[in-house]
Design an enzyme around this catalytic site. Structure first.
Site, PDB file in Angstrom:
ATOM      1  N   MET A 137       9.506   8.348   8.325  1.00  0.00           N
ATOM      2  CA  MET A 137       8.728   7.113   8.235  1.00  0.00           C
ATOM      3  C   MET A 137       9.289   6.159   7.184  1.00  0.00           C
ATOM      4  O   MET A 137       9.216   4.943   7.338  1.00  0.00           O
ATOM      5  CB  MET A 137       7.254   7.419   7.952  1.00  0.00           C
ATOM      6  CG  MET A 137       6.522   7.962   9.174  1.00  0.00           C
ATOM      7  SD  MET A 137       4.747   8.160   8.901  1.00  0.00           S
ATOM      8  CE  MET A 137       4.241   6.486   8.534  1.00  0.00           C
ATOM      9  N   HIS A 154      -9.641  -0.950   4.361  1.00  0.00           N
ATOM     10  CA  HIS A 154      -9.821  -0.332   3.045  1.00  0.00           C
ATOM     11  C   HIS A 154     -11.240  -0.571   2.529  1.00  0.00           C
ATOM     12  O   HIS A 154     -11.549  -0.227   1.379  1.00  0.00           O
ATOM     13  CB  HIS A 154      -8.832  -0.909   2.028  1.00  0.00           C
ATOM     14  CG  HIS A 154      -7.403  -0.514   2.269  1.00  0.00           C
ATOM     15  ND1 HIS A 154      -7.031   0.757   2.637  1.00  0.00           N
ATOM     16  CD2 HIS A 154      -6.250  -1.231   2.176  1.00  0.00           C
ATOM     17  CE1 HIS A 154      -5.707   0.810   2.766  1.00  0.00           C
ATOM     18  NE2 HIS A 154      -5.212  -0.382   2.497  1.00  0.00           N
ATOM     19  N   THR A 210      -0.951   4.533   6.232  1.00  0.00           N
ATOM     20  CA  THR A 210       0.116   4.279   7.197  1.00  0.00           C
ATOM     21  C   THR A 210       0.494   5.563   7.929  1.00  0.00           C
ATOM     22  O   THR A 210       0.801   5.541   9.127  1.00  0.00           O
ATOM     23  CB  THR A 210       1.339   3.676   6.483  1.00  0.00           C
ATOM     24  OG1 THR A 210       0.918   2.541   5.714  1.00  0.00           O
ATOM     25  CG2 THR A 210       2.403   3.231   7.477  1.00  0.00           C
ATOM     26  N   SER A 258       0.087   6.161  -7.276  1.00  0.00           N
ATOM     27  CA  SER A 258       0.630   5.408  -6.147  1.00  0.00           C
ATOM     28  C   SER A 258       0.119   3.962  -6.151  1.00  0.00           C
ATOM     29  O   SER A 258       0.875   3.021  -5.876  1.00  0.00           O
ATOM     30  CB  SER A 258       0.245   6.108  -4.835  1.00  0.00           C
ATOM     31  OG  SER A 258       0.879   5.490  -3.744  1.00  0.00           O
ATOM     32  N   PHE A 307      -5.179  -4.873  10.314  1.00  0.00           N
ATOM     33  CA  PHE A 307      -5.849  -4.585   9.043  1.00  0.00           C
ATOM     34  C   PHE A 307      -7.079  -5.481   8.994  1.00  0.00           C
ATOM     35  O   PHE A 307      -6.983  -6.661   8.684  1.00  0.00           O
ATOM     36  CB  PHE A 307      -4.849  -4.876   7.934  1.00  0.00           C
ATOM     37  CG  PHE A 307      -5.327  -4.651   6.529  1.00  0.00           C
ATOM     38  CD1 PHE A 307      -6.497  -3.979   6.234  1.00  0.00           C
ATOM     39  CD2 PHE A 307      -4.552  -5.125   5.467  1.00  0.00           C
ATOM     40  CE1 PHE A 307      -6.898  -3.778   4.931  1.00  0.00           C
ATOM     41  CE2 PHE A 307      -4.955  -4.938   4.158  1.00  0.00           C
ATOM     42  CZ  PHE A 307      -6.124  -4.264   3.891  1.00  0.00           C
ATOM     43  N   ARG A 362      -7.391  10.953  -0.793  1.00  0.00           N
ATOM     44  CA  ARG A 362      -6.306  11.538  -1.590  1.00  0.00           C
ATOM     45  C   ARG A 362      -6.828  11.799  -2.991  1.00  0.00           C
ATOM     46  O   ARG A 362      -7.643  11.018  -3.509  1.00  0.00           O
ATOM     47  CB  ARG A 362      -5.130  10.563  -1.646  1.00  0.00           C
ATOM     48  CG  ARG A 362      -3.873  11.096  -2.306  1.00  0.00           C
ATOM     49  CD  ARG A 362      -2.784  10.044  -2.268  1.00  0.00           C
ATOM     50  NE  ARG A 362      -1.469  10.581  -2.625  1.00  0.00           N
ATOM     51  CZ  ARG A 362      -0.360   9.862  -2.676  1.00  0.00           C
ATOM     52  NH1 ARG A 362      -0.406   8.561  -2.393  1.00  0.00           N
ATOM     53  NH2 ARG A 362       0.785  10.424  -3.003  1.00  0.00           N
ATOM     54  N   LYS A 397      -3.507   3.348  -0.574  1.00  0.00           N
ATOM     55  CA  LYS A 397      -2.472   4.302  -0.980  1.00  0.00           C
ATOM     56  C   LYS A 397      -2.938   5.748  -0.902  1.00  0.00           C
ATOM     57  O   LYS A 397      -2.571   6.597  -1.714  1.00  0.00           O
ATOM     58  CB  LYS A 397      -1.949   3.989  -2.395  1.00  0.00           C
ATOM     59  CG  LYS A 397      -1.410   2.569  -2.560  1.00  0.00           C
ATOM     60  CD  LYS A 397      -0.364   2.207  -1.515  1.00  0.00           C
ATOM     61  CE  LYS A 397       0.913   3.005  -1.661  1.00  0.00           C
ATOM     62  NZ  LYS A 397       1.919   2.653  -0.596  1.00  0.00           N
TER      63      LYS A 397
END
Length: 297
Positions: A234, A110, A53, A140, A82, A132, A49
């Site tokens: 998106m 990830h 994407t 998120s 992924f 982030r 998150k």
């Protein structure tokens, strides 16, 4: 909640080299760690998150000269597998998908730095990392836990803050994750991006990615890519908004996969006391690095 959903909520987190992973990914880690990429492969790595994407779609459009129809050829996890995902609930194994694809391939992960298959570093693959700020990432991730029925139930907000701070969530500690790639970025030629920079000036960051990929696209194509990868576009794109993933994987009635995409949304959730406690803990965990995160624009 249906019986099927109840079953999915009994997801176990299993430690792998000090990092909690969902059981199906932990059980598949040996095969993932043995994966040997081609030197031409590109890895997009993020904490969950953090804009994954978004960057995937930017990269796919850059590689296809901004051709939006080509980039709707399949849902994004088919176009850009992924890495650690397993075959389950009708979704193919990413390792199987990758075997069927010719290099150069774009791959998402990830996994924290120390769990990345060594072949990526040995073959000097290009890696884009997106980070982030912790507070927005936490909010998120909390809502993603609500709708992702293959993750443990997040519980109440105040409890999830503690889980996040302690790394007791899938893919482990946010702090270790962002620091791991930051500390290796120059040695490994990692393009380290910030979600907040992308929101502030998306064109500048799309051009940075383009240059890193040794591409040269026209100004018009760049403008089209910036438009096509806006949050609003998106969120309506069925190949990127994950509406193709339905129950018992994602329950979009609980939260949409693409929810707000804002910087500073954390202010709507943290109480002043929670923010103070979080900030004090953050200072302790991040005191030895100087990563220029911004919690507002």
């Amino acid at each position: 909640m249906s019986e099927n959903q109840e079953l999915k909520r009994h997801c176990l987190l299993v430690p792998v080299k000090g990092v909690l992973l969902t059981e199906h990914i932990a059980n598949n880690y040996k095969a993932v760690s043995a994966f040997c990429p081609d030197p031409s492969d590109l890895l997009i790595a993020t904490y969950p998150k953090a804009g994954t994407t978004w960057v995937q779609e930017i990269v796919d459009l850059l590689l296809h000269n901004g051709d939006s129809e080509t980039c709707k050829r399949a849902p994004i996890p088919i176009r850009i597998p992924f890495l650690e995902n397993t075959a389950r609930l009708g979704i193919p194994s990413s390792l199987d998908l990758l075997k069927a694809m010719d290099p150069p391939r774009v791959i998402k992960t990830h996994l924290p730095f120390h769990l990345i298959p060594k072949g990526f570093w040995e073959n000097k693959c290009k890696v884009i990392y997106v980070a982030r700020n912790a507070k927005d990432n936490l909010v998120s991730y909390f809502y993603f836990h609500k709708m992702n029925l293959t993750h443990p139930e997040p519980g109440p907000w105040e409890g999830f803050i503690q889980k996040f701070m302690n790394g007791q969530v899938p893919w482990g500690s946010w702090y270790d994750h962002v620091k791991g790639y930051w500390e290796e970025r120059e040695k490994r030629n990692i393009l380290y991006l910030f979600y907040e920079d992308m929101k502030e000036n998306p064109r500048r960051e799309v051009e940075r990615i383009m240059r890193y990929l040794d591409l040269s696209l026209s100004d018009d194509v760049i403008s089209r890519i910036v438009e096509l990868t806006s949050f609003e576009i998106m969120k309506e794109n069925p190949t990127t908004n994950y509406t193709f993933m339905s129950k018992p994987v994602f329950d979009h009635s609980l939260s949409t996969f693409m929810r707000k995409g804002e910087v500073g949304d954390w202010k709507n959730y943290f109480t002043p006391e929670q923010a103070t406690e979080f900030d004090e803990d953050y200072e302790k965990k991040m005191k030895h690095v100087n990563i220029p995160f911004r919690t507002q624009l």
